[in-house]
Scaffold this motif. Structure first.
Motif: not given
Length: 169
Positions: A105-114
């Protein structure tokens, strides 16, 4: 042998138009792993319907900055939060996944979660009653192997999610 995942929990089944203009399949969404951070977005095999190759479908639907993995996660998660007509949710089902692909996953603002997931696995999902060990002889050598005990009733219900007359055109 292909990579496998197994789990037990809530499985949401929903019809998915995956080959324009009229080829539907039955998609499945569930999760596994610590706190459910691993998503499984798969398809239920139906002999008369082409397999759903999730990364190909995602590539046809993504635009801009959205990754294929995020599109797949969005599609799966949305099936649970806003069920499509004809969807079916199994609250406690045991399942087996024959893995086709894995993506992060490639979440918002560099997060590794979606949608609460850090990764997604795609492939062929079978609803099972369990696994049994069997003895077999291959090339004159005895060995133990596993055999899935398919849950025929749940697989029949899953295949009935396919819209009527919605197989290949």
């Amino acid at each position: 042998m292909a990579k496998e995942l197994m789990g037990r929990g809530r499985v949401t089944l929903f019809p998915l138009l995956h080959m324009w203009p009229s080829t539907y399949g039955v998609a499945a969404y569930t999760s596994t792993g610590h706190f459910g951070t691993t998503a499984v977005v798969a398809y239920i095999p139906i002999p008369s319907v082409p397999d759903i190759h999730w990364l190909d479908v995602a590539a046809r639907h993504t635009a801009g900055a959205m990754s294929a993995a995020n599109w797949i996660l969005c599609t799966g998660w949305s099936s649970l939060t806003v069920p499509k007509p004809g969807s079916l949710t199994l609250d406690d089902a045991e399942w087996h996944l024959e893995v086709d692909a894995r993506a992060d996953a490639a979440g918002d603002k560099g997060s590794a979660f979606m949608y609460g997931h850090s990764e997604v696995y795609t492939g062929r999902l079978t609803l099972i009653e369990g696994v049994e060990e069997v003895d077999e002889v291959i090339g004159g050598r005895a060995r133990k192997s596993r055999r899935l005990i398919v849950h025929d009733t749940l697989m029949k219900q899953a295949r009935e999610v396919l819209p009527v007359a919605a197989g290949p055109a």
